[in-house]
Motif scaffolding. Structure first.
Motif, PDB file in Angstrom:
ATOM      1  N   ALA A   1       0.692  -0.666  -0.241  1.00 54.54           N
ATOM      2  CA  ALA A   1      -0.502  -0.165   0.050  1.00 54.54           C
ATOM      3  C   ALA A   1       0.568   1.449   0.062  1.00 54.54           C
ATOM      4  O   ALA A   1       0.874   2.490  -1.057  1.00 54.54           O
ATOM      5  CB  ALA A   1      -0.814  -0.045   1.198  1.00 54.54           C
ATOM      6  N   LEU A   2       2.028   1.275   0.862  1.00 58.84           N
ATOM      7  CA  LEU A   2       3.078   2.472   0.368  1.00 58.84           C
ATOM      8  C   LEU A   2       3.560   2.587  -0.523  1.00 58.84           C
ATOM      9  O   LEU A   2       3.633   3.918  -0.905  1.00 58.84           O
ATOM     10  CB  LEU A   2       4.050   1.892   1.949  1.00 58.84           C
ATOM     11  N   ARG A   3       4.043   1.497  -0.988  1.00 58.42           N
ATOM     12  CA  ARG A   3       5.062   1.275  -2.429  1.00 58.42           C
ATOM     13  C   ARG A   3       3.763   2.602  -3.838  1.00 58.42           C
ATOM     14  O   ARG A   3       4.364   3.127  -4.386  1.00 58.42           O
ATOM     15  CB  ARG A   3       5.555   1.208  -3.010  1.00 58.42           C
ATOM     16  N   ALA A   4       2.437   2.169  -3.528  1.00 61.12           N
ATOM     17  CA  ALA A   4       0.674   2.240  -4.076  1.00 61.12           C
ATOM     18  C   ALA A   4       0.773   3.898  -3.781  1.00 61.12           C
ATOM     19  O   ALA A   4       0.201   4.179  -5.029  1.00 61.12           O
ATOM     20  CB  ALA A   4       0.419   1.251  -3.851  1.00 61.12           C
ATOM     21  N   ARG A   5       1.275   4.304  -2.872  1.00 65.64           N
ATOM     22  CA  ARG A   5       0.626   6.383  -2.574  1.00 65.64           C
ATOM     23  C   ARG A   5       1.376   6.561  -3.896  1.00 65.64           C
ATOM     24  O   ARG A   5       2.584   6.724  -4.387  1.00 65.64           O
ATOM     25  CB  ARG A   5       1.735   6.306  -1.409  1.00 65.64           C
ATOM     26  N   PRO A   6       1.009   8.088  -4.539  1.00 63.53           N
ATOM     27  CA  PRO A   6       1.040   8.745  -5.094  1.00 63.53           C
ATOM     28  C   PRO A   6       2.329   9.424  -5.060  1.00 63.53           C
ATOM     29  O   PRO A   6       2.732   9.902  -3.544  1.00 63.53           O
ATOM     30  CB  PRO A   6       0.313  10.206  -4.833  1.00 63.53           C
ATOM     31  N   PRO A   7       3.146   9.537  -5.312  1.00 62.94           N
ATOM     32  CA  PRO A   7       4.674  10.234  -6.060  1.00 62.94           C
ATOM     33  C   PRO A   7       4.582  11.512  -5.370  1.00 62.94           C
ATOM     34  O   PRO A   7       3.443  12.859  -5.709  1.00 62.94           O
ATOM     35  CB  PRO A   7       5.039  10.025  -6.519  1.00 62.94           C
ATOM     36  N   GLY A   8       5.057  12.056  -4.223  1.00 65.41           N
ATOM     37  CA  GLY A   8       4.686  13.140  -3.646  1.00 65.41           C
ATOM     38  C   GLY A   8       4.054  13.908  -2.056  1.00 65.41           C
ATOM     39  O   GLY A   8       4.067  14.331  -2.140  1.00 65.41           O
ATOM     40  N   GLU A   9       3.619  12.504  -2.278  1.00 66.34           N
ATOM     41  CA  GLU A   9       1.871  12.631  -1.025  1.00 66.34           C
ATOM     42  C   GLU A   9       3.061  12.682   0.569  1.00 66.34           C
ATOM     43  O   GLU A   9       4.363  12.421   0.342  1.00 66.34           O
ATOM     44  CB  GLU A   9       1.319  11.844  -0.993  1.00 66.34           C
ATOM     45  N   ALA A  10       3.046  13.779   1.495  1.00 60.60           N
ATOM     46  CA  ALA A  10       2.807  13.933   2.462  1.00 60.60           C
ATOM     47  C   ALA A  10       3.718  12.334   3.150  1.00 60.60           C
ATOM     48  O   ALA A  10       2.686  11.961   3.383  1.00 60.60           O
ATOM     49  CB  ALA A  10       2.159  14.920   3.183  1.00 60.60           C
ATOM     50  N   PRO A  11       4.491  12.109   3.936  1.00 60.75           N
ATOM     51  CA  PRO A  11       5.461  11.426   4.609  1.00 60.75           C
ATOM     52  C   PRO A  11       3.873  10.373   5.158  1.00 60.75           C
ATOM     53  O   PRO A  11       3.378   9.710   5.597  1.00 60.75           O
ATOM     54  CB  PRO A  11       6.304  11.297   4.769  1.00 60.75           C
ATOM     55  N   LEU A  12       3.807  11.493   6.678  1.00 56.94           N
ATOM     56  CA  LEU A  12       3.066  10.887   7.898  1.00 56.94           C
ATOM     57  C   LEU A  12       1.256  11.102   6.431  1.00 56.94           C
ATOM     58  O   LEU A  12       0.671   9.141   7.410  1.00 56.94           O
ATOM     59  CB  LEU A  12       1.818  12.308   7.794  1.00 56.94           C
ATOM     60  N   GLU A  13       0.695  11.292   5.989  1.00 60.99           N
ATOM     61  CA  GLU A  13      -0.586  10.867   4.890  1.00 60.99           C
ATOM     62  C   GLU A  13      -0.230   9.706   4.395  1.00 60.99           C
ATOM     63  O   GLU A  13      -0.784   8.349   3.661  1.00 60.99           O
ATOM     64  CB  GLU A  13      -1.060  11.335   3.641  1.00 60.99           C
ATOM     65  N   SER A  14       0.573   9.283   3.681  1.00 59.35           N
ATOM     66  CA  SER A  14       1.330   8.325   3.351  1.00 59.35           C
ATOM     67  C   SER A  14       1.392   7.142   3.750  1.00 59.35           C
ATOM     68  O   SER A  14       1.199   5.476   3.927  1.00 59.35           O
ATOM     69  CB  SER A  14       2.381   8.159   2.077  1.00 59.35           C
ATOM     70  N   ILE A  15       1.772   7.231   5.062  1.00 54.09           N
ATOM     71  CA  ILE A  15       2.303   6.479   6.790  1.00 54.09           C
ATOM     72  C   ILE A  15       0.185   6.229   6.824  1.00 54.09           C
ATOM     73  O   ILE A  15       0.647   4.969   6.855  1.00 54.09           O
ATOM     74  CB  ILE A  15       3.252   6.963   7.434  1.00 54.09           C
ATOM     75  N   ARG A  16      -0.387   7.115   6.763  1.00 50.91           N
ATOM     76  CA  ARG A  16      -1.385   6.669   7.774  1.00 50.91           C
ATOM     77  C   ARG A  16      -2.507   6.008   6.739  1.00 50.91           C
ATOM     78  O   ARG A  16      -2.810   4.800   7.027  1.00 50.91           O
ATOM     79  CB  ARG A  16      -1.978   8.366   7.713  1.00 50.91           C
ATOM     80  N   GLN A  17      -2.341   5.642   5.787  1.00 47.87           N
ATOM     81  CA  GLN A  17      -3.217   5.667   4.510  1.00 47.87           C
ATOM     82  C   GLN A  17      -2.798   4.195   4.168  1.00 47.87           C
ATOM     83  O   GLN A  17      -3.376   2.929   4.199  1.00 47.87           O
ATOM     84  CB  GLN A  17      -3.399   5.860   3.041  1.00 47.87           C
ATOM     85  N   SER A  18      -1.109   3.765   4.192  1.00 50.75           N
ATOM     86  CA  SER A  18      -1.111   2.121   4.162  1.00 50.75           C
ATOM     87  C   SER A  18      -0.930   1.788   5.243  1.00 50.75           C
ATOM     88  O   SER A  18      -1.090   0.229   4.967  1.00 50.75           O
ATOM     89  CB  SER A  18       1.063   2.699   3.442  1.00 50.75           C
ATOM     90  N   ILE A  19      -1.547   2.141   6.440  1.00 50.33           N
ATOM     91  CA  ILE A  19      -1.407   1.787   7.727  1.00 50.33           C
ATOM     92  C   ILE A  19      -3.282   1.175   7.812  1.00 50.33           C
ATOM     93  O   ILE A  19      -3.928   0.132   7.479  1.00 50.33           O
ATOM     94  CB  ILE A  19      -1.563   1.354   9.069  1.00 50.33           C
ATOM     95  N   LEU A  20      -3.632   1.963   7.356  1.00 49.50           N
ATOM     96  CA  LEU A  20      -5.399   2.151   7.805  1.00 49.50           C
ATOM     97  C   LEU A  20      -5.939   1.169   6.421  1.00 49.50           C
ATOM     98  O   LEU A  20      -7.117   0.582   6.790  1.00 49.50           O
ATOM     99  CB  LEU A  20      -6.237   3.285   7.520  1.00 49.50           C
ATOM    100  N   THR A  21      -6.123   1.510   5.131  1.00 49.07           N
ATOM    101  CA  THR A  21      -6.511   0.556   4.059  1.00 49.07           C
ATOM    102  C   THR A  21      -6.198  -0.623   4.021  1.00 49.07           C
ATOM    103  O   THR A  21      -7.695  -1.369   3.740  1.00 49.07           O
ATOM    104  CB  THR A  21      -6.120   1.093   2.723  1.00 49.07           C
ATOM    105  N   PRO A  22      -5.402  -1.373   4.617  1.00 45.81           N
ATOM    106  CA  PRO A  22      -5.496  -2.579   4.883  1.00 45.81           C
ATOM    107  C   PRO A  22      -6.184  -3.111   6.081  1.00 45.81           C
ATOM    108  O   PRO A  22      -6.930  -4.018   6.144  1.00 45.81           O
ATOM    109  CB  PRO A  22      -3.595  -3.051   4.506  1.00 45.81           C
ATOM    110  N   LEU A  23      -5.796  -2.293   6.624  1.00 45.65           N
ATOM    111  CA  LEU A  23      -6.585  -2.739   8.183  1.00 45.65           C
ATOM    112  C   LEU A  23      -7.831  -3.250   7.557  1.00 45.65           C
ATOM    113  O   LEU A  23      -8.515  -4.126   7.984  1.00 45.65           O
ATOM    114  CB  LEU A  23      -6.064  -2.191   8.815  1.00 45.65           C
ATOM    115  N   ARG A  24      -8.373  -2.154   7.134  1.00 45.51           N
ATOM    116  CA  ARG A  24     -10.199  -2.070   7.099  1.00 45.51           C
ATOM    117  C   ARG A  24     -10.580  -3.345   5.339  1.00 45.51           C
ATOM    118  O   ARG A  24     -10.979  -3.869   6.486  1.00 45.51           O
ATOM    119  CB  ARG A  24      -9.964  -0.533   6.134  1.00 45.51           C
ATOM    120  N   GLN A  25      -9.538  -3.269   5.258  1.00 49.52           N
ATOM    121  CA  GLN A  25      -9.808  -4.451   4.462  1.00 49.52           C
ATOM    122  C   GLN A  25      -9.493  -5.950   5.507  1.00 49.52           C
ATOM    123  O   GLN A  25     -10.321  -7.224   5.247  1.00 49.52           O
ATOM    124  CB  GLN A  25      -8.824  -4.816   3.241  1.00 49.52           C
TER     125      GLN A  25
END
Length: 207
Positions: free
Chosen positions: A85-109
């Motif tokens: 999920a982290l590798r798939a985040r948009p380039p240039g995205e704020a690091p905290l937002e990338s980490i946030r989404q890379s944790i929450l998105t898989p956990l929801r699934q």
């Protein structure tokens, strides 16, 4: 009507191959059998050979996937999912937002199919000292995985202290939310608690 603000789109997450999916299925079967036995007769009273028999596999297969009994509880598929999920985040995205989404998105699934297992896991973490002692090691390893990817994304050298602090803070917030959820009888929405915990970091640790 005003146009909605645009946000960078994440790239499609890479799918796991057949071999990796089969490994995950085997680990899940072992874990389900173990959790059922732990709930019925207690963690300390459940030997690995009973878990193997309940999962219809050999003890050696259990140890191939989980070197110790503690690892059955502490090892999961989240690291691979979060890394993808982290590798798939948009380039240039704020690091905290990338980490946030890379944790929450898989956990929801994951929570959709493993809710009861997550409840049992946190119960065991509260009740079994050996698991609590090992859980910090497991969390640290997960953090190292994501910190390495974040260094790649930001062009920072491996082991960059600022990246490690950021990821460590995120995982600390994650663990605080998880334990709060367990202490309060698993009544609150876990994803909402995690979002609230990560919001504290986003505000710069102000209340």
């Amino acid at each position: 009507m005003a146009a909605a603000p645009t946000t960078p789109e994440a790239r499609p997450e890479p799918k796991l191959g057949l071999r990796e999916r089969k490994k995950i299925q085997t680990r899940q079967a072992i874990r389900r059998a173990a959790y059922r036995l732990f709930k019925e007769q207690g963690y300390d009273a459940t030997p690995v050979d009973q878990i193997a028999a309940a999962a219809d596999i050999s003890p050696s297969t259990v140890f191939r996937y989980f070197p110790t009994k503690e690892d059955i509880v502490l090892t999961d598929e989240y690291d691979a999912l979060m890394e993808a999920a982290l590798r798939a985040r948009p380039p240039g995205e704020a690091p905290l937002e990338s980490i946030r989404q890379s944790i929450l998105t898989p956990l929801r699934q994951v929570f959709e199919g493993e809710w009861e297992e997550m409840i049992e896991r946190t119960r065991l973490l509260q009740e079994v000292p050996a698991l609590r002692a090992r859980s910090n090691e497991s969390m640290a390893e997960s953090g190292r995985v994501l910190a390495g990817v974040l260094c790649e994304r930001t062009g920072r050298p491996a082991g960059d202290i600022e990246v490690e602090v950021l990821v460590g803070a995120v995982f600390g917030a994650f663990e605080a939310a998880l334990m709060h959820w367990a202490r309060n009888g698993h009544q609150e929405d876990l994803i909402t608690l995690m979002e609230q915990a990560l919001d504290v970091l986003g505000r710069g640790l102000t209340l």
